[in-house]
Design a protein around this motif. Structure first.
Motif, PDB file in Angstrom:
ATOM      1  N   PRO A   4     -77.174   6.971  18.565  1.00  0.00           N
ATOM      2  CA  PRO A   4     -77.710   8.048  18.940  1.00  0.00           C
ATOM      3  C   PRO A   4     -79.449   8.239  17.949  1.00  0.00           C
ATOM      4  CG  PRO A   4     -75.798   8.155  17.049  1.00  0.00           C
ATOM      5  CD  PRO A   4     -76.038   6.965  17.873  1.00  0.00           C
ATOM      6  N   GLY A   5     -79.015   7.425  17.028  1.00  0.00           N
ATOM      7  CA  GLY A   5     -80.434   7.196  16.184  1.00  0.00           C
ATOM      8  C   GLY A   5     -80.094   9.061  15.277  1.00  0.00           C
ATOM      9  N   PHE A   6     -80.430   8.003  13.379  1.00  0.00           N
ATOM     10  CA  PHE A   6     -80.626   9.911  13.536  1.00  0.00           C
ATOM     11  C   PHE A   6     -82.134   9.948  12.311  1.00  0.00           C
ATOM     12  CE2 PHE A   6     -75.825   9.428  13.037  1.00  0.00           C
ATOM     13  CZ  PHE A   6     -75.148  10.571  12.496  1.00  0.00           C
ATOM     14  N   ALA A   7     -82.555  11.042  12.482  1.00  0.00           N
ATOM     15  CA  ALA A   7     -83.654  11.653  11.476  1.00  0.00           C
ATOM     16  C   ALA A   7     -83.814  11.679  10.263  1.00  0.00           C
ATOM     17  CB  ALA A   7     -84.044  13.304  12.016  1.00  0.00           C
ATOM     18  N   GLY A   8     -84.401  10.652   9.916  1.00  0.00           N
ATOM     19  CA  GLY A   8     -84.528  10.125   8.309  1.00  0.00           C
ATOM     20  C   GLY A   8     -83.783   9.515   7.852  1.00  0.00           C
ATOM     21  N   VAL A   9     -83.254   8.699   8.910  1.00  0.00           N
ATOM     22  CA  VAL A   9     -82.560   7.078   8.465  1.00  0.00           C
ATOM     23  C   VAL A   9     -83.282   5.875   9.328  1.00  0.00           C
ATOM     24  CG1 VAL A   9     -80.397   6.320   8.844  1.00  0.00           C
ATOM     25  CG2 VAL A   9     -80.384   8.591   8.420  1.00  0.00           C
ATOM     26  N   ARG A  10     -83.449   4.948   8.617  1.00  0.00           N
ATOM     27  CA  ARG A  10     -83.771   3.427   9.746  1.00  0.00           C
ATOM     28  C   ARG A  10     -82.731   2.804   9.457  1.00  0.00           C
ATOM     29  NH1 ARG A  10     -88.722   1.723   9.881  1.00  0.00           N
ATOM     30  NH2 ARG A  10     -87.520  -0.142  10.852  1.00  0.00           N
ATOM     31  N   PHE A  11     -82.044   1.803  10.411  1.00  0.00           N
ATOM     32  CA  PHE A  11     -80.677   1.145  10.592  1.00  0.00           C
ATOM     33  C   PHE A  11     -82.070  -0.150  10.578  1.00  0.00           C
ATOM     34  CE2 PHE A  11     -79.931   4.506  12.601  1.00  0.00           C
ATOM     35  CZ  PHE A  11     -78.400   5.029  11.793  1.00  0.00           C
ATOM     36  N   PHE A  12     -81.405  -1.339  10.231  1.00  0.00           N
ATOM     37  CA  PHE A  12     -81.855  -2.892  10.084  1.00  0.00           C
ATOM     38  C   PHE A  12     -80.010  -3.646  10.179  1.00  0.00           C
ATOM     39  CE2 PHE A  12     -84.581  -1.350   7.785  1.00  0.00           C
ATOM     40  CZ  PHE A  12     -85.838  -1.177   7.845  1.00  0.00           C
ATOM     41  N   PRO A  13     -80.452  -4.323  11.394  1.00  0.00           N
ATOM     42  CA  PRO A  13     -79.068  -5.644  10.852  1.00  0.00           C
ATOM     43  C   PRO A  13     -79.022  -6.321   9.874  1.00  0.00           C
ATOM     44  CG  PRO A  13     -80.370  -6.139  12.752  1.00  0.00           C
ATOM     45  CD  PRO A  13     -81.288  -4.726  12.126  1.00  0.00           C
ATOM     46  N   VAL A  14     -77.206  -6.375   9.660  1.00  0.00           N
ATOM     47  CA  VAL A  14     -76.915  -7.112   9.071  1.00  0.00           C
ATOM     48  C   VAL A  14     -76.429  -8.845   9.340  1.00  0.00           C
ATOM     49  CG1 VAL A  14     -75.055  -7.381   7.278  1.00  0.00           C
ATOM     50  CG2 VAL A  14     -75.568  -5.064   7.327  1.00  0.00           C
ATOM     51  N   ALA A  15     -77.283  -9.850   8.791  1.00  0.00           N
ATOM     52  CA  ALA A  15     -77.021 -10.511   9.048  1.00  0.00           C
ATOM     53  C   ALA A  15     -75.997 -11.575   8.719  1.00  0.00           C
ATOM     54  CB  ALA A  15     -78.170 -12.078   8.234  1.00  0.00           C
ATOM     55  N   GLY A  16     -75.827 -11.837   9.442  1.00  0.00           N
ATOM     56  CA  GLY A  16     -73.853 -12.926   9.104  1.00  0.00           C
ATOM     57  C   GLY A  16     -72.986 -12.036   9.506  1.00  0.00           C
ATOM     58  N   SER A  17     -73.186 -10.916  10.039  1.00  0.00           N
ATOM     59  CA  SER A  17     -72.218  -9.253   9.429  1.00  0.00           C
ATOM     60  C   SER A  17     -70.424  -9.268  10.415  1.00  0.00           C
ATOM     61  CB  SER A  17     -73.049  -8.226  10.405  1.00  0.00           C
ATOM     62  OG  SER A  17     -71.425  -7.351  10.146  1.00  0.00           O
ATOM     63  N   PRO A  18     -69.655  -9.424  10.221  1.00  0.00           N
ATOM     64  CA  PRO A  18     -68.648  -9.899  11.254  1.00  0.00           C
ATOM     65  C   PRO A  18     -68.260  -9.147  11.684  1.00  0.00           C
ATOM     66  CG  PRO A  18     -68.163  -9.566   8.551  1.00  0.00           C
ATOM     67  CD  PRO A  18     -69.424  -9.497   8.798  1.00  0.00           C
ATOM     68  N   GLU A  19     -67.508  -9.091  12.773  1.00  0.00           N
ATOM     69  CA  GLU A  19     -67.588  -8.259  13.495  1.00  0.00           C
ATOM     70  C   GLU A  19     -66.173  -6.486  13.332  1.00  0.00           C
ATOM     71  OE1 GLU A  19     -66.738  -9.877  16.836  1.00  0.00           O
ATOM     72  OE2 GLU A  19     -69.121  -9.282  17.536  1.00  0.00           O
ATOM     73  N   ILE A  20     -65.922  -6.534  13.153  1.00  0.00           N
ATOM     74  CA  ILE A  20     -65.086  -4.929  12.035  1.00  0.00           C
ATOM     75  C   ILE A  20     -64.005  -3.707  14.094  1.00  0.00           C
ATOM     76  CG2 ILE A  20     -63.656  -3.157  11.218  1.00  0.00           C
ATOM     77  CD1 ILE A  20     -66.576  -3.387   9.273  1.00  0.00           C
ATOM     78  N   GLU A  21     -62.964  -4.987  14.337  1.00  0.00           N
ATOM     79  CA  GLU A  21     -62.296  -4.059  15.059  1.00  0.00           C
ATOM     80  C   GLU A  21     -61.631  -3.205  15.449  1.00  0.00           C
ATOM     81  OE1 GLU A  21     -59.564  -7.556  16.482  1.00  0.00           O
ATOM     82  OE2 GLU A  21     -57.912  -5.895  16.306  1.00  0.00           O
ATOM     83  N   LEU A  22     -61.461  -2.842  16.678  1.00  0.00           N
ATOM     84  CA  LEU A  22     -61.843  -1.045  16.872  1.00  0.00           C
ATOM     85  C   LEU A  22     -60.309  -1.333  18.337  1.00  0.00           C
ATOM     86  CD1 LEU A  22     -65.291   0.601  17.131  1.00  0.00           C
ATOM     87  CD2 LEU A  22     -63.552   1.311  14.953  1.00  0.00           C
ATOM     88  N   GLY A  23     -59.528  -0.163  17.627  1.00  0.00           N
ATOM     89  CA  GLY A  23     -58.075   0.185  18.855  1.00  0.00           C
ATOM     90  C   GLY A  23     -57.973   0.770  18.869  1.00  0.00           C
ATOM     91  N   VAL A  24     -56.846   0.832  19.744  1.00  0.00           N
ATOM     92  CA  VAL A  24     -55.458   2.254  20.228  1.00  0.00           C
ATOM     93  C   VAL A  24     -54.417   1.621  19.283  1.00  0.00           C
ATOM     94  CG1 VAL A  24     -55.013   1.332  21.585  1.00  0.00           C
ATOM     95  CG2 VAL A  24     -54.398   4.190  21.082  1.00  0.00           C
ATOM     96  N   SER A  25     -53.943   2.860  18.205  1.00  0.00           N
ATOM     97  CA  SER A  25     -52.762   2.625  18.147  1.00  0.00           C
ATOM     98  C   SER A  25     -51.268   4.042  18.034  1.00  0.00           C
ATOM     99  CB  SER A  25     -53.024   2.367  16.081  1.00  0.00           C
ATOM    100  OG  SER A  25     -53.216   2.095  16.028  1.00  0.00           O
ATOM    101  N   TRP A  26     -50.165   3.349  18.605  1.00  0.00           N
ATOM    102  CA  TRP A  26     -49.170   4.542  18.481  1.00  0.00           C
ATOM    103  C   TRP A  26     -47.759   3.993  18.012  1.00  0.00           C
ATOM    104  CZ3 TRP A  26     -51.003   0.605  20.964  1.00  0.00           C
ATOM    105  CH2 TRP A  26     -49.998  -0.110  21.755  1.00  0.00           C
ATOM    106  N   SER A  27     -47.111   5.044  18.911  1.00  0.00           N
ATOM    107  CA  SER A  27     -45.317   4.989  18.002  1.00  0.00           C
ATOM    108  C   SER A  27     -45.097   4.261  19.425  1.00  0.00           C
ATOM    109  CB  SER A  27     -44.497   5.828  17.530  1.00  0.00           C
ATOM    110  OG  SER A  27     -43.477   5.757  17.840  1.00  0.00           O
TER     111      SER A  27
END
Length: 310
Positions: free
Chosen positions: A263-286
């Motif tokens: 979305p972009g944040f005013a006052g913030v610059r973003f830079f990719p991290v070289a070789g960044s691993p992927e952090i998994e996102l998912g759904v959890s339930w009982s």
């Protein structure tokens, strides 16, 4: 007749529910042949069923002649009232089946603020479009409160990073996020085309504590250590959005999921991290949760579930 179709009415014999439907068809067509055809019955069978209903009620419903069929006063009253009852019963059946399929009801979903910037909102829209009679209750919580909210039944499921360690909850991966560097716009490195993690070795970091998001915290620590330094954490705060607001104020730097840069944040610059691993996102339930809407949601994301009502 089978007992499954019988209705007990005080003061009269047992009535077959199908006979009431047959009568309503006859009352609509006022013609035994046409009514029988609409019901896929033989005409003599329809005649016998109407006679059996009249016997059970103890009154004549239909006046028959060789050329016409007419309703008696009692028949007109039964048509008026039974039509409402049958319509209500049919509605109750459809509603019951819809609830059992998960097409009607309520689904409570816990999530963190970061999830709002990933593909999860689109998933919510798709589920809502497919199940318009399911009320979605979205509860934004701190990451370390999510699992407890599902275990206690406050939520039916939650969306977040993959849980670490042992858990009593079930989990299904949905997507993965790389990490990026977040710098204040006036940071000396913010004008560079690229920024390496090693360039931040003397910067103060703003991060979520490990107790809040252990998977994210561990990945950030591993990345910094791999770049040859131990990050100096100046501030801890729970929410990724708060982290970026603090970065924008020049209070430190951070490493955040790539979704936060979208979305972009005013006052913030973003830079990719070289070789960044992927952090998994998912759904959890009982697995003990019996909410049919939960099963419908899980089927929608490709998780096989037992179909309780087809």
């Amino acid at each position: 007749m089978t007992s499954n179709h019988l209705i007990h009415v005080q003061g009269v014999s047992m009535i077959d529910y199908r006979q009431v439907r047959y009568f309503l068809a006859l009352a609509e067509y006022l013609h035994f042949g046409k009514a029988a055809a609409s019901l896929h019955l033989a005409q003599p069978s329809l005649s016998r069923q109407i006679a059996a209903l009249e016997e059970a009620l103890g009154c004549q419903l239909v006046l028959r002649s060789s050329r016409s069929v007419a309703l008696t006063a009692a028949g007109r009253e039964l048509q008026r009232t039974a039509s409402q009852v049958v319509a209500g019963f049919d509605s109750a059946i459809r509603s019951t089946q819809a609830v059992a399929r998960g097409d009607r009801g309520e689904l409570k979903i816990g999530f963190t603020s970061m999830v709002a910037w990933t593909g999860f909102p689109r998933m919510m829209r798709e589920f809502s479009d497919a199940h318009p009679s399911v009320n979605l209750v979205l509860n934004e919580l701190l990451p370390n409160d999510l699992a407890r909210s599902v275990e206690t039944g406050e939520n039916d499921l939650y969306l977040s990073f993959k849980p670490l360690g042992q858990s009593t909850l079930q989990y299904h991966a949905l997507q993965a996020e790389t990490l990026c560097i977040a710098l204040p716009a006036d940071h000396p490195l913010a004008g560079n085309a690229r920024v390496a993690l090693a360039d931040l070795s003397h910067s103060g970091f703003i991060l979520s504590p490990r107790s809040t998001a252990p998977a994210l915290f561990d990945q950030i620590m591993a990345l910094c250590q791999g770049a040859g330094f131990e990050p100096v954490v100046r501030m801890h705060t729970h929410l990724q959005g708060t982290i970026l607001n603090l970065v924008a104020e020049g209070l430190g730097v951070s490493i955040v999921p790539q979704a936060m840069a979208k979305p972009g944040f005013a006052g913030v610059r973003f830079f990719p991290v070289a070789g960044s691993p992927e952090i998994e996102l998912g759904v959890s339930w009982s697995g003990a949760n019996s909410n049919p809407c939960l099963r419908a949601f899980l089927r929608g994301i490709g998780v096989a579930t037992e179909a309780r009502c087809r």
